[in-house]
Motif scaffolding. Sequence first.
Motif, PDB file in Angstrom:
ATOM      1  N   TYR A 211       0.765  -0.833  -0.057  1.00 60.04           N
ATOM      2  CA  TYR A 211       0.471   0.181  -0.312  1.00 60.04           C
ATOM      3  C   TYR A 211       1.085   1.427  -0.487  1.00 60.04           C
ATOM      4  O   TYR A 211       1.758   1.775   0.737  1.00 60.04           O
ATOM      5  CB  TYR A 211      -1.015  -0.102   1.134  1.00 60.04           C
ATOM      6  CG  TYR A 211      -1.871  -1.405   0.978  1.00 60.04           C
ATOM      7  CD1 TYR A 211      -3.192  -0.604   0.471  1.00 60.04           C
ATOM      8  CD2 TYR A 211      -1.782  -2.119   2.016  1.00 60.04           C
ATOM      9  CE1 TYR A 211      -4.052  -2.582   0.167  1.00 60.04           C
ATOM     10  CE2 TYR A 211      -2.974  -3.238   1.418  1.00 60.04           C
ATOM     11  CZ  TYR A 211      -3.666  -2.945   1.320  1.00 60.04           C
ATOM     12  OH  TYR A 211      -4.904  -4.066   0.943  1.00 60.04           O
ATOM     13  N   ASN A 213       0.743   5.724  -0.300  1.00 57.22           N
ATOM     14  CA  ASN A 213      -0.065   7.113  -0.526  1.00 57.22           C
ATOM     15  C   ASN A 213      -0.089   8.329  -1.839  1.00 57.22           C
ATOM     16  O   ASN A 213       0.831   8.168  -1.927  1.00 57.22           O
ATOM     17  CB  ASN A 213       0.772   7.704   0.935  1.00 57.22           C
ATOM     18  CG  ASN A 213       0.003   9.331   0.927  1.00 57.22           C
ATOM     19  OD1 ASN A 213      -1.408   9.144   0.507  1.00 57.22           O
ATOM     20  ND2 ASN A 213       0.144  10.247   1.812  1.00 57.22           N
ATOM     21  N   THR A 215      -1.630  10.085  -2.562  1.00 55.98           N
ATOM     22  CA  THR A 215      -1.482  11.897  -2.828  1.00 55.98           C
ATOM     23  C   THR A 215      -0.471  12.737  -2.798  1.00 55.98           C
ATOM     24  O   THR A 215       0.212  13.118  -2.748  1.00 55.98           O
ATOM     25  CB  THR A 215      -2.710  12.553  -2.139  1.00 55.98           C
ATOM     26  OG1 THR A 215      -2.636  12.233  -0.635  1.00 55.98           O
ATOM     27  CG2 THR A 215      -3.844  11.661  -2.044  1.00 55.98           C
ATOM     28  N   ASP A 216       0.599  11.416  -2.295  1.00 55.63           N
ATOM     29  CA  ASP A 216       1.905  12.155  -2.403  1.00 55.63           C
ATOM     30  C   ASP A 216       3.363  11.478  -3.074  1.00 55.63           C
ATOM     31  O   ASP A 216       3.797  10.419  -2.705  1.00 55.63           O
ATOM     32  CB  ASP A 216       2.139  11.926  -0.698  1.00 55.63           C
ATOM     33  CG  ASP A 216       4.101  12.617   0.061  1.00 55.63           C
ATOM     34  OD1 ASP A 216       3.825  13.043  -0.962  1.00 55.63           O
ATOM     35  OD2 ASP A 216       3.536  13.115   0.367  1.00 55.63           O
ATOM     36  N   MET A 217       3.558  11.513  -4.076  1.00 52.75           N
ATOM     37  CA  MET A 217       4.372  11.084  -4.925  1.00 52.75           C
ATOM     38  C   MET A 217       5.840  10.378  -4.179  1.00 52.75           C
ATOM     39  O   MET A 217       6.365   9.963  -4.047  1.00 52.75           O
ATOM     40  CB  MET A 217       4.318  12.010  -6.371  1.00 52.75           C
ATOM     41  CG  MET A 217       3.446  11.528  -6.995  1.00 52.75           C
ATOM     42  SD  MET A 217       3.248   9.596  -7.942  1.00 52.75           S
ATOM     43  CE  MET A 217       1.948   9.675  -8.833  1.00 52.75           C
ATOM     44  N   PRO A 218       6.328  11.731  -4.076  1.00 57.32           N
ATOM     45  CA  PRO A 218       7.330  11.753  -3.341  1.00 57.32           C
ATOM     46  C   PRO A 218       7.430   9.868  -1.985  1.00 57.32           C
ATOM     47  O   PRO A 218       7.879   9.321  -2.436  1.00 57.32           O
ATOM     48  CB  PRO A 218       8.341  12.819  -2.271  1.00 57.32           C
ATOM     49  CG  PRO A 218       7.329  13.692  -3.007  1.00 57.32           C
ATOM     50  CD  PRO A 218       5.892  12.876  -3.464  1.00 57.32           C
ATOM     51  N   SER A 219       6.045  10.103  -1.566  1.00 54.21           N
ATOM     52  CA  SER A 219       5.935   8.600  -0.566  1.00 54.21           C
ATOM     53  C   SER A 219       5.776   7.771  -1.568  1.00 54.21           C
ATOM     54  O   SER A 219       6.507   6.733  -0.668  1.00 54.21           O
ATOM     55  CB  SER A 219       4.618   9.816   0.531  1.00 54.21           C
ATOM     56  OG  SER A 219       4.758   8.292   1.513  1.00 54.21           O
ATOM     57  N   ARG A 221       7.301   7.216  -4.649  1.00 53.59           N
ATOM     58  CA  ARG A 221       8.459   6.575  -4.650  1.00 53.59           C
ATOM     59  C   ARG A 221       9.510   6.339  -3.437  1.00 53.59           C
ATOM     60  O   ARG A 221       9.859   4.461  -3.933  1.00 53.59           O
ATOM     61  CB  ARG A 221       9.154   8.409  -5.021  1.00 53.59           C
ATOM     62  CG  ARG A 221      10.858   7.464  -5.663  1.00 53.59           C
ATOM     63  CD  ARG A 221      11.084   8.641  -6.278  1.00 53.59           C
ATOM     64  NE  ARG A 221      12.328   8.703  -7.275  1.00 53.59           N
ATOM     65  CZ  ARG A 221      13.372   9.714  -7.303  1.00 53.59           C
ATOM     66  NH1 ARG A 221      12.538  11.402  -7.792  1.00 53.59           N
ATOM     67  NH2 ARG A 221      14.747   9.598  -7.974  1.00 53.59           N
ATOM     68  N   SER A 222       9.111   6.037  -2.950  1.00 53.14           N
ATOM     69  CA  SER A 222       9.741   5.810  -1.654  1.00 53.14           C
ATOM     70  C   SER A 222      10.174   4.581  -0.646  1.00 53.14           C
ATOM     71  O   SER A 222      10.528   3.530  -0.698  1.00 53.14           O
ATOM     72  CB  SER A 222      10.505   7.251  -0.364  1.00 53.14           C
ATOM     73  OG  SER A 222       9.807   7.378  -0.614  1.00 53.14           O
ATOM     74  N   THR A 223       8.110   4.745  -0.603  1.00 52.05           N
ATOM     75  CA  THR A 223       7.946   2.935  -0.184  1.00 52.05           C
ATOM     76  C   THR A 223       8.075   2.052  -1.445  1.00 52.05           C
ATOM     77  O   THR A 223       8.818   0.953  -1.120  1.00 52.05           O
ATOM     78  CB  THR A 223       6.684   2.965  -0.058  1.00 52.05           C
ATOM     79  OG1 THR A 223       6.335   4.525   0.865  1.00 52.05           O
ATOM     80  CG2 THR A 223       5.394   2.229   0.137  1.00 52.05           C
ATOM     81  N   THR A 225      10.474   2.053  -3.173  1.00 50.46           N
ATOM     82  CA  THR A 225      11.862   1.846  -3.060  1.00 50.46           C
ATOM     83  C   THR A 225      11.971   1.060  -2.028  1.00 50.46           C
ATOM     84  O   THR A 225      13.183  -0.705  -2.130  1.00 50.46           O
ATOM     85  CB  THR A 225      12.722   2.490  -2.936  1.00 50.46           C
ATOM     86  OG1 THR A 225      12.838   3.837  -4.345  1.00 50.46           O
ATOM     87  CG2 THR A 225      14.552   2.775  -3.148  1.00 50.46           C
ATOM     88  N   ALA A 226      11.659   0.905  -0.722  1.00 54.08           N
ATOM     89  CA  ALA A 226      11.800   0.558   0.410  1.00 54.08           C
ATOM     90  C   ALA A 226      11.743  -1.363  -0.131  1.00 54.08           C
ATOM     91  O   ALA A 226      12.350  -2.007   0.376  1.00 54.08           O
ATOM     92  CB  ALA A 226      10.959   0.827   1.541  1.00 54.08           C
ATOM     93  N   THR A 247       6.000   6.293 -11.666  1.00 52.19           N
ATOM     94  CA  THR A 247       6.947   6.938 -10.383  1.00 52.19           C
ATOM     95  C   THR A 247       7.776   5.342  -9.821  1.00 52.19           C
ATOM     96  O   THR A 247       8.945   5.185  -9.272  1.00 52.19           O
ATOM     97  CB  THR A 247       6.230   7.527  -8.874  1.00 52.19           C
ATOM     98  OG1 THR A 247       5.647   8.317  -9.857  1.00 52.19           O
ATOM     99  CG2 THR A 247       6.914   7.463  -7.706  1.00 52.19           C
TER     100      THR A 247
ATOM    101  N   GLN B 321       8.180   3.921   6.746  1.00 54.39           N
ATOM    102  CA  GLN B 321       9.449   3.219   5.501  1.00 54.39           C
ATOM    103  C   GLN B 321       9.062   2.227   6.237  1.00 54.39           C
ATOM    104  O   GLN B 321       9.451   0.490   6.074  1.00 54.39           O
ATOM    105  CB  GLN B 321      10.548   3.294   4.646  1.00 54.39           C
ATOM    106  CG  GLN B 321      10.195   4.836   4.410  1.00 54.39           C
ATOM    107  CD  GLN B 321       9.594   4.537   3.100  1.00 54.39           C
ATOM    108  OE1 GLN B 321       9.651   3.549   2.167  1.00 54.39           O
ATOM    109  NE2 GLN B 321       8.461   5.361   2.978  1.00 54.39           N
ATOM    110  N   TYR B 325       9.802  -2.466   5.225  1.00 51.56           N
ATOM    111  CA  TYR B 325      11.263  -2.682   5.239  1.00 51.56           C
ATOM    112  C   TYR B 325      10.781  -4.471   6.166  1.00 51.56           C
ATOM    113  O   TYR B 325      11.911  -4.963   5.552  1.00 51.56           O
ATOM    114  CB  TYR B 325      12.342  -1.888   5.877  1.00 51.56           C
ATOM    115  CG  TYR B 325      12.592  -1.388   5.036  1.00 51.56           C
ATOM    116  CD1 TYR B 325      13.661  -1.617   3.836  1.00 51.56           C
ATOM    117  CD2 TYR B 325      12.532   0.240   4.721  1.00 51.56           C
ATOM    118  CE1 TYR B 325      14.096  -0.447   2.905  1.00 51.56           C
ATOM    119  CE2 TYR B 325      13.745   1.265   4.405  1.00 51.56           C
ATOM    120  CZ  TYR B 325      14.070   0.558   2.788  1.00 51.56           C
ATOM    121  OH  TYR B 325      14.490   1.797   2.235  1.00 51.56           O
TER     122      TYR B 325
END
Lengths: 339, 358
Positions: A211, A213, A215-219, A221-223, A225-226, A247, B321, B325
């Motif tokens: 899952y 978020n 409405t928040d692209m940086p989030s 992207r990092s999720t 990635t994680a 993204t 995150q 992880y």
Amino acid sequence: MDRSSPSRSRRLAPIVAVAAAAALTLAGCASAHGGKKAEEAAQNASAGKANTPRMTVALVTHQAPGDTFWDTVRKGAEAAAAKDNIKLVYSADPNAGNQANLVQNAVDQKVDGIAVTLAKPDAMKGVIGKAEQSGIPVVGLNSGLSDWKKLGMLEFFGQDESVAGEAFGDKLNTTGAKKIVCVIQEQGNVGLTQRCDGVQKTFKGTTETLYVNGTDMPSVRSTITAKLKQDSSIDTVVTLGAPFALTAVQSVGDAGSKAKVATFDLNKDLVKAVQNGSIEFAVDQQPYLQGYLAVDALWLYKYNGNYSGGGVQPVLTGPAFVDKSNVDKVAEFAAKGTR
Amino acid sequence: MSMAQQAEPALGRPPASGPKESDGRTARRPLALRLLARPEVGVFLGAAAVLVFFLIAAPAVRQGSSMATILYQSSTIGIMALPVALLMIGGEFDLSSGVAVISSALTASMLSYQLTLNVWTGVIVALVVSLAIGFFNGWLVVKTGLPSFLITLGTFLILQGVNLAVTKLVTGNVATDDISDMDGFAQAKKIFASSFDVGGVQVKITVVWWLVFAALATWVLLRTKYGNWIFAVGGNKESARAVGVPVTFTKISLFMLVGLGAWFVGMHNLFSFNTVQSGEGVSNELIYIAAAVIGGCLLTGGSGSAIGSVFGAFMFGMVNQGIVYAGWNPDWFKAFLGVMLLGAVLINQWVQRTATRR
């Protein structure tokens, strides 16, 4: 609003100055690349127009504001309305109760036809019954494939999300994917969950859900990635909307992963990404077609008594796959934002 | 505008007294307790607890690159949480900050694309627009005396509607066009959305900006006259005015600082993702406020710190995150997030209580 105070104009002076300076720099700062100038005027397909008396159709969806997918649905509906001499009243609310009120509103306006999505069928039951009692034909589109008949609706245009998911899973099997992560951008959305479930059903490898978020692209992207870092055996990222796919491509880069990206739904940037190979394929439910057919069907019903599928079978608008082999055909339409 | 309010006892906790100073009132208490009484120490311990927890629970977090991802997520929250924290210390808050980020990105993107201009022009105009939104919020709050909750809720709705309607009107779509091939893009991307290599780990530049801005905000808050004004207007507006603090200027400028932050994060979004969807940003304002509050800002104003919001944002990014992880069942994602944050806030509060109890 209030120009009486002289001190205010003094305070505004620097702002005006900055704006003026910005305006002056505009001339010298033209971009030699891209931009509107590069975008050739889209040639509008001007079909003939029906000479039937003007009728009013309400299209009520569960669109969340600013979603590219629904914008395409609406464009299809507007195209059909323009061609059929229909006045289209579009309204939308992601909250089921509010959406039901919007349908009630259309019934009160005594429109000639209603096209509605059934993301939450139970909430819509009452108002759809009222519309039918008032003799207003109601057609369904996009979501509600398993419920439109029960609610006594005339016909249905859409994609079976589970079927689309299953087709997606089949397609993944041919790409040699072993482990995928299915990225859901809105927790609790039934249609999105059905897609992932469908994929899981036919895909022979392992499926995980994630899952983010939406409405928040940086989030987002990092999720992603994680997730790719947490499980390096993931070889394909499956997203359920075009912007999230784009993204996800960046996330794959961030994570130093070799995973491929495949997605549901299209937009013009996504088409470019399929062309340049950064996205493997997209499954398209043709939202433009859903909007167009739903409105056109109400016109056909009023003036010729036709209804697609005979009131028994839904009309499926997807899943259509877009990949390297056929993307160029789609590209010119996607550039106009209608595909 | 004198410095008389520096040692204003009526304004609650004197903000300018750093931990090293001893002025008789704190002399009897041990150093450790005095440190713990700082608003950011509780959240520091909370964040440290969360970090240790995930270092144990999620092996993937131990890699440098994972920490870079966590810091990236934290930084995009944290850059906004800083001005939001300052604003809250000044006794106001801003519900429009989430969508204001997107307004700024949309302005820059559409202006550059539609008029085929160098993207820097769009970036500068977006800055003017963002500051103007902040000014409008602040001006209206000061002039009407209405709660900032109401005013900024109004701005939030206006911006949400304008974002969508104007984008649709201008581009014909609900998302902006790709501007990545335009002049100035690569340059702007370097500043707002690039990454660099630290010992083989790709770190996003927003992390650096975040820390620079945090240092700057902390210095302003603790070492400048303006910083004192912020505490003063947040503690008691009337007595602040009585001792010569320019309340109107301070409040409006704080809202404009939030505008500045929205502009910066908006530019990051634009240059990082090339296009902007007009519906984004909603509900992020609550995350910024949460980071500030977790970081020790009082909802009533007059107390808090900038550095606390850094730990608050980090905690949010870490939990967000860390859950991924750790590979926990994602159906529980939001619930985990809520429990961890509540837990961290409770640790924070407990530390504060223990430290300030006599």
